[in-house]
Structure formats: C-alpha cells, structure tokens
Design a protein around this motif. Structure first.
Motif, PDB file in Angstrom:
ATOM      1  N   TYR A  27       0.832  -1.209   0.000  1.00 15.36           N
ATOM      2  CA  TYR A  27       0.000   0.000   0.000  1.00 15.36           C
ATOM      3  C   TYR A  27       0.869   1.261   0.000  1.00 15.36           C
ATOM      4  O   TYR A  27       0.476   2.300  -0.553  1.00 15.36           O
ATOM      5  N   GLU A  28       2.075   1.192   0.627  1.00 19.83           N
ATOM      6  CA  GLU A  28       2.967   2.352   0.656  1.00 19.83           C
ATOM      7  C   GLU A  28       3.468   2.689  -0.746  1.00 19.83           C
ATOM      8  O   GLU A  28       3.526   3.867  -1.136  1.00 19.83           O
ATOM      9  N   LEU A  29       3.819   1.656  -1.515  1.00 23.22           N
ATOM     10  CA  LEU A  29       4.295   1.887  -2.873  1.00 23.22           C
ATOM     11  C   LEU A  29       3.184   2.487  -3.735  1.00 23.22           C
ATOM     12  O   LEU A  29       3.398   3.465  -4.470  1.00 23.22           O
ATOM     13  N   VAL A  30       1.982   1.906  -3.639  1.00 21.56           N
ATOM     14  CA  VAL A  30       0.865   2.410  -4.436  1.00 21.56           C
ATOM     15  C   VAL A  30       0.548   3.856  -4.059  1.00 21.56           C
ATOM     16  O   VAL A  30       0.296   4.709  -4.933  1.00 21.56           O
ATOM     17  N   GLU A  31       0.598   4.151  -2.790  1.00 22.12           N
ATOM     18  CA  GLU A  31       0.295   5.506  -2.336  1.00 22.12           C
ATOM     19  C   GLU A  31       1.322   6.510  -2.851  1.00 22.12           C
ATOM     20  O   GLU A  31       0.975   7.637  -3.212  1.00 22.12           O
ATOM     21  N   ARG A  49       8.995  10.255 -10.269  1.00 25.95           N
ATOM     22  CA  ARG A  49       7.603  10.478 -10.670  1.00 25.95           C
ATOM     23  C   ARG A  49       7.293   9.781 -11.995  1.00 25.95           C
ATOM     24  O   ARG A  49       6.638  10.337 -12.877  1.00 25.95           O
ATOM     25  N   LEU A  50       7.724   8.526 -12.131  1.00 22.24           N
ATOM     26  CA  LEU A  50       7.505   7.786 -13.372  1.00 22.24           C
ATOM     27  C   LEU A  50       6.144   7.101 -13.372  1.00 22.24           C
ATOM     28  O   LEU A  50       5.522   6.887 -12.335  1.00 22.24           O
ATOM     29  N   ASP A  51       5.717   6.692 -14.562  1.00 18.70           N
ATOM     30  CA  ASP A  51       4.360   6.189 -14.751  1.00 18.70           C
ATOM     31  C   ASP A  51       4.206   4.779 -14.191  1.00 18.70           C
ATOM     32  O   ASP A  51       5.173   4.108 -13.846  1.00 18.70           O
ATOM     33  N   ASP A  52       2.955   4.318 -14.128  1.00 12.37           N
ATOM     34  CA  ASP A  52       2.653   3.046 -13.478  1.00 12.37           C
ATOM     35  C   ASP A  52       3.293   1.862 -14.202  1.00 12.37           C
ATOM     36  O   ASP A  52       3.742   0.901 -13.570  1.00 12.37           O
ATOM     37  N   GLU A  53       3.350   1.894 -15.542  1.00  9.08           N
ATOM     38  CA  GLU A  53       3.961   0.781 -16.280  1.00  9.08           C
ATOM     39  C   GLU A  53       5.456   0.662 -15.962  1.00  9.08           C
ATOM     40  O   GLU A  53       5.991  -0.438 -15.854  1.00  9.08           O
ATOM     41  N   THR A  54       6.124   1.799 -15.811  1.00  7.51           N
ATOM     42  CA  THR A  54       7.542   1.763 -15.477  1.00  7.51           C
ATOM     43  C   THR A  54       7.747   1.229 -14.065  1.00  7.51           C
ATOM     44  O   THR A  54       8.674   0.449 -13.811  1.00  7.51           O
ATOM     45  N   ILE A  55       6.897   1.634 -13.122  1.00  7.48           N
ATOM     46  CA  ILE A  55       7.006   1.126 -11.744  1.00  7.48           C
ATOM     47  C   ILE A  55       6.746  -0.383 -11.730  1.00  7.48           C
ATOM     48  O   ILE A  55       7.452  -1.139 -11.042  1.00  7.48           O
ATOM     49  N   ALA A  56       5.752  -0.838 -12.483  1.00  7.08           N
ATOM     50  CA  ALA A  56       5.476  -2.280 -12.563  1.00  7.08           C
ATOM     51  C   ALA A  56       6.667  -3.020 -13.154  1.00  7.08           C
ATOM     52  O   ALA A  56       7.034  -4.111 -12.693  1.00  7.08           O
ATOM     53  N   THR A  57       7.288  -2.444 -14.160  1.00  5.76           N
ATOM     54  CA  THR A  57       8.477  -3.060 -14.757  1.00  5.76           C
ATOM     55  C   THR A  57       9.584  -3.195 -13.723  1.00  5.76           C
ATOM     56  O   THR A  57      10.274  -4.218 -13.657  1.00  5.76           O
ATOM     57  N   ASP A  67       0.425  10.812  -9.314  1.00  7.22           N
ATOM     58  CA  ASP A  67      -0.370  10.392 -10.473  1.00  7.22           C
ATOM     59  C   ASP A  67      -1.661   9.749  -9.980  1.00  7.22           C
ATOM     60  O   ASP A  67      -1.755   8.526  -9.857  1.00  7.22           O
ATOM     61  N   PRO A  68      -2.667  10.560  -9.683  1.00  7.54           N
ATOM     62  CA  PRO A  68      -3.919  10.018  -9.119  1.00  7.54           C
ATOM     63  C   PRO A  68      -4.605   9.006 -10.025  1.00  7.54           C
ATOM     64  O   PRO A  68      -5.395   8.180  -9.549  1.00  7.54           O
ATOM     65  N   ASP A  69      -4.334   9.061 -11.331  1.00  8.94           N
ATOM     66  CA  ASP A  69      -5.000   8.154 -12.265  1.00  8.94           C
ATOM     67  C   ASP A  69      -4.198   6.884 -12.530  1.00  8.94           C
ATOM     68  O   ASP A  69      -4.508   6.129 -13.460  1.00  8.94           O
ATOM     69  N   ALA A  70      -3.171   6.624 -11.739  1.00 14.23           N
ATOM     70  CA  ALA A  70      -2.342   5.434 -11.951  1.00 14.23           C
ATOM     71  C   ALA A  70      -3.182   4.170 -11.797  1.00 14.23           C
ATOM     72  O   ALA A  70      -4.155   4.130 -11.028  1.00 14.23           O
ATOM     73  N   ASP A  71      -2.789   3.118 -12.529  1.00 11.13           N
ATOM     74  CA  ASP A  71      -3.501   1.846 -12.493  1.00 11.13           C
ATOM     75  C   ASP A  71      -3.097   1.093 -11.226  1.00 11.13           C
ATOM     76  O   ASP A  71      -2.095   0.376 -11.191  1.00 11.13           O
ATOM     77  N   GLU A  72      -3.881   1.273 -10.178  1.00 11.78           N
ATOM     78  CA  GLU A  72      -3.560   0.672  -8.878  1.00 11.78           C
ATOM     79  C   GLU A  72      -3.576  -0.848  -8.957  1.00 11.78           C
ATOM     80  O   GLU A  72      -2.747  -1.531  -8.340  1.00 11.78           O
ATOM     81  N   GLU A  73      -4.511  -1.402  -9.741  1.00 11.62           N
ATOM     82  CA  GLU A  73      -4.606  -2.860  -9.867  1.00 11.62           C
ATOM     83  C   GLU A  73      -3.345  -3.435 -10.514  1.00 11.62           C
ATOM     84  O   GLU A  73      -2.858  -4.496 -10.124  1.00 11.62           O
ATOM     85  N   ALA A  88       4.881  11.846 -19.392  1.00 10.52           N
ATOM     86  CA  ALA A  88       3.424  12.012 -19.313  1.00 10.52           C
ATOM     87  C   ALA A  88       2.849  10.762 -18.677  1.00 10.52           C
ATOM     88  O   ALA A  88       3.131   9.661 -19.110  1.00 10.52           O
ATOM     89  N   TYR A  89       2.033  10.933 -17.656  1.00 10.12           N
ATOM     90  CA  TYR A  89       1.621   9.772 -16.863  1.00 10.12           C
ATOM     91  C   TYR A  89       0.352   9.093 -17.369  1.00 10.12           C
ATOM     92  O   TYR A  89       0.066   7.957 -17.018  1.00 10.12           O
ATOM     93  N   LYS A  90      -0.445   9.759 -18.184  1.00  8.25           N
ATOM     94  CA  LYS A  90      -1.764   9.224 -18.502  1.00  8.25           C
ATOM     95  C   LYS A  90      -1.697   7.920 -19.266  1.00  8.25           C
ATOM     96  O   LYS A  90      -2.339   6.951 -18.899  1.00  8.25           O
ATOM     97  N   GLN A  91      -0.905   7.886 -20.355  1.00  5.97           N
ATOM     98  CA  GLN A  91      -0.848   6.699 -21.200  1.00  5.97           C
ATOM     99  C   GLN A  91       0.378   5.847 -20.926  1.00  5.97           C
ATOM    100  O   GLN A  91       0.612   4.853 -21.596  1.00  5.97           O
ATOM    101  N   GLY A  92       1.202   6.252 -19.998  1.00  9.60           N
ATOM    102  CA  GLY A  92       2.401   5.467 -19.722  1.00  9.60           C
ATOM    103  C   GLY A  92       3.437   5.592 -20.809  1.00  9.60           C
ATOM    104  O   GLY A  92       4.264   4.721 -20.977  1.00  9.60           O
ATOM    105  N   THR A  93       3.380   6.683 -21.611  1.00  9.79           N
ATOM    106  CA  THR A  93       4.387   6.906 -22.642  1.00  9.79           C
ATOM    107  C   THR A  93       4.897   8.319 -22.496  1.00  9.79           C
ATOM    108  O   THR A  93       4.167   9.208 -22.042  1.00  9.79           O
TER     109      THR A  93
END
Length: 709
Positions: free
Chosen positions: A5-9, A60-68, A15-21, A341-346
């Motif tokens: 939960y700390e990482l997701v937060e 402040r990188l996007d959700d896909e990069t954090i998942a990677t 990036d409030p619109d990050a893909d939490e799932e 840009a965080y919206k599309q992960g690109t």
C-alpha cells in the motif's frame, strides 16, 4: 522494505489516475515468484525490486515503469516466463522487463561476450522504449548501494568498473546527474579505496577549518541578487570525491592545489533572470577566464541547460556557479524523466530512436564484429568530454574533445563520412586529421567517388566513425581476400594431376566444412586451410603424392596483386620496401594478409616453418614507398639541393629522419613515394650526381642497422 500500500500511495501521490490494480498484481506476482530467495546481504531478494521501484517513484515515473521495476528480475531469477508476464501485465511491460533482463543464462565463451550480449540486448530495448534505461539505471544504483555485501572482491570491482564505464555515462546522457554522481562515488570507493578515503578525509578537515563558508557565500549571492529584484534559491555544496580525484589526475596537481572544490547553484524564475544574475555576479566578483559556458543557448546533447561560470570570491576562493531557471533545474534533476506524461504510460516526447546518441549506439551494434569491439565503442561513445561545432547551416553537432572533420562528417551522417575528401574549418581548408575546437564551423567536402580510407582509423576519436571505418575495412578485406584466394585456388587446381569433375567443388566444401565457395577462397587467402588440404579435398588421395606442392613452381605464372589494396589484402614489408618493378614474393602465414617482400630481401632467410611462399607480380599499381639512406655534405644549401632534386622528379617525401650528424656530413633516412623501380633509379642517379650528396643508397634492411652504424 516498502509495503504494497505504501508503494501504491507514493505513485498515486503524483499520479492520481495510476492503475492501482496493475501495481498490486505486479507486487504480489514478484513477491511469490522470488519466494525465499536471499540477497548477498541476507535480506529477502524481493526487497531489491521494491527498492528499485521506490527510486523510480522519486522520479515520478508512470505506473507501467514502476510495474516493470517490480518485475524486472522475475524472468532472469525465477521460473516466470516472458509469455506469462505479457499475458498478465501487457506487451509493453513484458518488452521492458525483457529489455532489462540480463542474459546470464546464455552459453558464451568469455565474460566479455556475456557482457557484450547483455549490453547489445539492453541497448536495442532502450532504443525501442527509453523507460528501459530508466529502470536499468535505478536497478544499477541500488546494486551499487548494496555492493559492499558481495564477498568476492573481484566481482565487486567488475561491477564497479562496469558502472563507471557504462551506466554512469548513460545516466549523464539522459541528464540524470544525481544518479551519475552517486554511481561514480560508489564505484570510485570500490575501485580506488585509498584515494577515496584520502579525499573524503581532507574534505572533512576542510569543512571543519572553513566552518560555515558555504553558507556565507550562498547568503552573499542571495543578497546581491535580491538587492536587484531577483528572487533566487542559492545552494552550495562540495564537489563529490570522484570529481575531485579526476581533476587532480587530469591536471597532475595535489588536493591542496585545487581551488574549485565548492560549487553553487542559483535557481531563478526564467531565462531572462538567468542572464541578469550572470551579469550581476560577474560585476561583483572577477570571472575566471575560460570557465564560462552557456548551455542555455547551446544545450547539451541530453537537453541540459544552464549557465556555468567561475569567479574569484572575496574569500580568495574560486567559486563555480551554475545559474538556471526552475524549468531548467527540473530537467537537470530528473533528466529524461522530467518530460514524462503519466496518462498513457508513454513519454510526451520520448525521443527514443529519435535521440541521435541512441541512434549512434544502435548503429555501433550493427558495425561491431566482436564483443570487445562493441564494449570499446560503447564506452567511447558515452564517456568523453564534449565540444560543440556547427554545420554551415547552423546545426549544432556535439563531439568529443580531439574530434576531427572525419568524426564530424560521420556524426552528421554515415554517408557523408564515407564520401569525405576534405574539410573547411571556419572557412579555411584543413587536413582531415585537424582537431576541431569548441565553436568551430565545419564544412565537409565530399565526392561520390570517394571511399573510406583505412588510415583514418589512426586519428578518428568517435565510436561511430571508428565503427563505420572498421566495418568498411572488414568488408573490403573480405572482398579482396576472396579475390586473392581465387588466384591461389587457380594455382592449386593447375597443379592437380587431372581436370576437376563437375561436383568437385561441392564435395570439397563438404569435406572442409565450409558453407560456400567464397568462404573457401577466403580460407585459402588467409591460409586457415593449407593448399595441400584444399587439393586433397578437391581430388582425394592427392595429399602426399607430390602432385600438388605447397609452393607454386617457378615456371608457373606469378599471382598478380593487381586491383588489391596494400594494407588490406597484402602488406608491403617494412624491411625491404618493395616498389613496382622489383621482383616480389609473398610470405603467407595463417590468418594474416600476405606479406610482400623483394626477392632479394635478407629477411626471407629467417622466415619460420609456418610461412609459405608465393610468387607474386605487381600488375597495375599506384606506386610504392622506397626508403633511401642519404649522406649530405654539411654545408649551406645541401638539404635544399636534395629537396629540389626530389621535387624535380615528382617524388613525394613521406618521412625524413636525421639519424647522424658530424662536422662534415649529415645522414638521413627518407621514405619516398615513387611510381616504380625505374622512377626510383632515376632519382638515385640524380642524387648521386649532385655535389651536395656524398652517398645515396636504397635501404633494403631494417632501419635499426643504419641507426646503429
């Protein structure tokens, strides 16, 4: 270790619109995949990918990069597969994870091959998606932070050296200077522990002696700018140990002689205030000549923008100062990640393959023949100080210090480098080996009939130019080796006791385990397969029969070297300096160009058993180089008379060495470009007839003999 939960937060905070799932699935998948694995420190292995992800949240990188980042070691170190990652997390995450993954399980013959293959795959993935590089840099940074837990000192040094040579320069190239500095400091501590300890100890002593000097200087700059209506954030720091050590080694000075250990950063609102602040600082304190750099009007290749200057402060300290706007500061702090840009992960403007330095690295991958060459060229491409030069149309080209017009031409375009015949620097014709200075305007003169010259390898400094030239030389060498091999093949066939059958070549290739006819011709020229073996493969049973001797018989036609290039398919021996018109013989050694000697060369008597002779003929030639031993009278005008004779006979002096002098005579060795033997004989006759010349002889032995005389 950071909890789920700390990482997701942390991600949702910027990036409030990050893909939490997506982040939750990646966290759970990686945790289960790594299971009970431990790191060298004894910590659960899973803590490493989570720390890497945490580093990237600071950028402040996007959700896909954090998942990677969370998944980046699963393919390498667990039973997870690429297909599984793609199915659960999508093709983009799978491609990035695959790009970061090391190929530690590949079968390779050497450590350099493994390193090169890892680097090759990583660079290709990076060219497809720059986020691969950002994950890899965070991965390497965390590995360096925990390097001390590895027990094997050789492994620690290898990782530190790789970090210093590859990853710190990559961080600099994408503007991630804080990453670069920390990597360099940690690698420096491992590679040069005594120097690291000495510098850090002296920095502590300096800090104790100077007290709050950094605070005083920062306050003084702030007050100066504030009085003129400029609100600025001024911070000061000491330079990091590796930067200090590099300056000490480059300048050959001691720590006490360094006067620019402190650096200050001035952050203002906009570009206009940057230049106003610069004027105020220069008006208040004397500027150090040659230390001003304007990276605002001419940004660095990675987009870095700032004004750099150095002044002599009132406390007699030389103070380096960087002046930048808030936007420039964000770029300098986060580098490439600042544009995300965080919206599309690109990325908003990824560059990716658009980035010229990435294109150069990918081109190097195509040109490198061996793992060692790939590593060498990659290090060259990334780890050099830069200068700026301009095309005639004003386009900015960044080059390493010491670059030449050939480097400039290849930096613009490979085709321009291949066709370069001359250059103008600031409107003046210069040699192609002329070093380009910062700010020069360079115009490349080209010709469609020009081809790259092997001798350019002796002075180019960029990896792109060196890789392109080596590729050309390799291809040309292979083409000429095939031509030369065909000539030797015809000699072998002529010595067989009977004509060859229709399928003889096909069967010979099968017996010799060669893929095609060109490979056979190249093997014959390089003597990686000897002539007797070829004869026996073409006509089984002929080996040892005496029907195909290993050397061509004297009555056969000599093998012509017409159309072949000296230094590529063959080399002219330096012991006898044969020129067209001399009767010549070729010495063939395994996997080496044919060495051409004059038939009466004394060195032939000492050739070893592994050498094989071939009777050669010149055919058409562009000339050759003769070495002359001249004794001139020690009187005014002698040297001019000698030069006049050579000029009158259209002979070009390539090298002139004075090897002995006394009261009466001077002795010279001269390398002279001549058309053929008849041309050389006319020159020698003219020299011997001159009053100024006591002796003129052609050198047919090693230069050392004359130097010892």
């Amino acid at each position: 270790m950071m909890r789920q939960y700390e990482l997701v937060e942390r991600v949702r905070r910027y990036d409030p619109d990050a893909d939490e799932e997506l982040l939750d699935r990646a966290y759970v998948f990686s945790l289960k995949a790594h299971g009970t694995q431990k790191r060298a420190s004894g910590d659960p292995y899973f803590s490493h990918p989570i720390e890497v992800a945490g580093i990237l949240t600071d950028l402040r990188l996007d959700d896909e990069t954090i998942a990677t980042a969370i998944l980046h070691d699963t393919i390498e170190d667990t039973v997870a597969t690429y297909e599984e990652i793609e199915r659960l997390f999508g093709p983009r995450v799978a491609r990035m994870v695959d790009g970061v993954t090391k190929l530690s399980k590949i079968e390779a013959q050497s450590e350099s091959e493994r390193a090169a293959e890892n680097l090759r795959k990583f660079l290709l993935a990076m060219s497809d998606d720059i986020r691969v590089l950002l994950v890899k840099l965070a991965d390497r940074l965390h590995n360096m932070r925990t390097l001390h837990h590895i027990a094997n000192p050789e492994k620690r040094r290898r990782i530190a050296r790789e970090t210093m040579d590859i990853y710190a320069p990559l961080a600099e190239r994408v503007g991630m200077y804080e990453f670069m500095k920390e990597m360099q400091t940690l690698a420096f501590r491992e590679l040069e522990p005594e120097a690291y300890e000495s510098i850090t100890r002296r920095l502590e002593l300096l800090r104790d002696d100077s007290g709050d000097r950094i605070a005083r200087i920062s306050s003084g700059i702030t007050l100066l700018l504030g009085r003129h209506g400029i609100q600025a954030e001024v911070t000061g720091r000491e330079k990091h140990p590796y930067s200090i050590w590099r300056k000490m080694t480059e300048r050959h000075i001691s720590f006490e002689q360094l006067s620019d250990i402190m650096a200050f950063r001035v952050v203002v609102a906009d570009t206009e205030q940057c230049y106003r602040a610069l004027g105020l600082i220069h008006g208040r304190w004397p500027m150090v000549p040659g230390r001003f750099k304007d990276y605002v009007s001419t940004p660095k290749r990675n987009g870095y923008r700032s004004l750099h200057t150095a002044v002599i402060h009132s406390e007699t300290a030389r103070v380096e100062t960087q002046i930048r706007s808030e936007a420039m500061h964000a770029q300098a702090e986060y580098g490439y990640a600042a544009h995300w840009a965080y919206k599309q992960g690109t990325p908003a403007d990824t560059g990716g393959t658009k980035e010229s330095w990435i294109r150069d690295l990918v081109e190097i991958l195509d040109h490198a023949e061996s793992p060692e060459e790939l590593l060498e060229h990659t290090r060259m491409a990334m780890y050099q100080d830069r200068i700026f030069a301009f095309t005639p149309t004003g386009e900015l080209i960044q080059l390493p210090k010491g670059a030449t017009p050939i480097d400039f031409a290849y930096a613009v375009h490979t085709a321009l480098g291949n066709q370069a015949v001359g250059a103008k620097v600031n409107g003046r014709l210069v040699p192609l080996r002329h070093p380009i200075a910062n700010g020069d305007q360079v115009q490349i003169l080209k010709s469609a009939g020009q081809k790259p010259q092997p001798e350019w390898l002796g002075f180019v400094v960029t990896a792109k130019a060196r890789a392109a030239l080596r590729r050309f030389v390799r291809n040309k060498e292979r083409e000429e080796m095939i031509v030369l091999g065909r000539k030797f093949y015809d000699e072998i066939v002529a010595g067989l006791p009977a004509p060859l059958g229709a399928g003889a070549m096909r069967e010979a290739l099968r017996r010799l385990h060669l893929p095609n006819e060109d490979a056979l011709m190249e093997a014959i020229a390089r003597r990686t397969v000897d002539d007797e073996a070829v004869a026996d493969a073409l006509m089984p049973g002929v080996r040892g029969s005496g029907a195909a001797p290993p050397r061509p018989l004297p009555h056969r036609d000599a093998v012509s070297i017409r159309g072949l290039t000296a230094g590529v398919a063959f080399q002219l021996a330096q012991c006898c300096h044969p020129v067209p018109g001399d009767r010549i013989v070729g010495v063939r050694r395994p996997d080496a160009p044919v060495e051409v000697h004059a038939i009466d060369c004394p060195a032939l008597a000492s050739e070893g058993d592994d050498a094989e002779w071939a009777d050669l003929a010149w055919g058409e030639s562009d000339g050759g180089t003769a070495r002359l031993h001249l004794i001139l009278r020690n009187e005014p005008g002698s040297l001019g008379a000698m030069a006049g004779i050579l000029g009158a006979h259209a002979a070009n002096i390539l090298n002139l060495s004075l090897i002995h002098r006394d009261r009466s005579f001077h002795t010279f060795l001269i390398d002279l470009e001549v058309r053929d033997l008849a041309h050389l004989m006319r020159i020698l006759a003219a020299l011997r007839a001159a009053d100024a010349v006591s002796s003129a002889e052609r050198v047919r032995e090693d230069e050392e003999r004359w130097e010892a005389a």
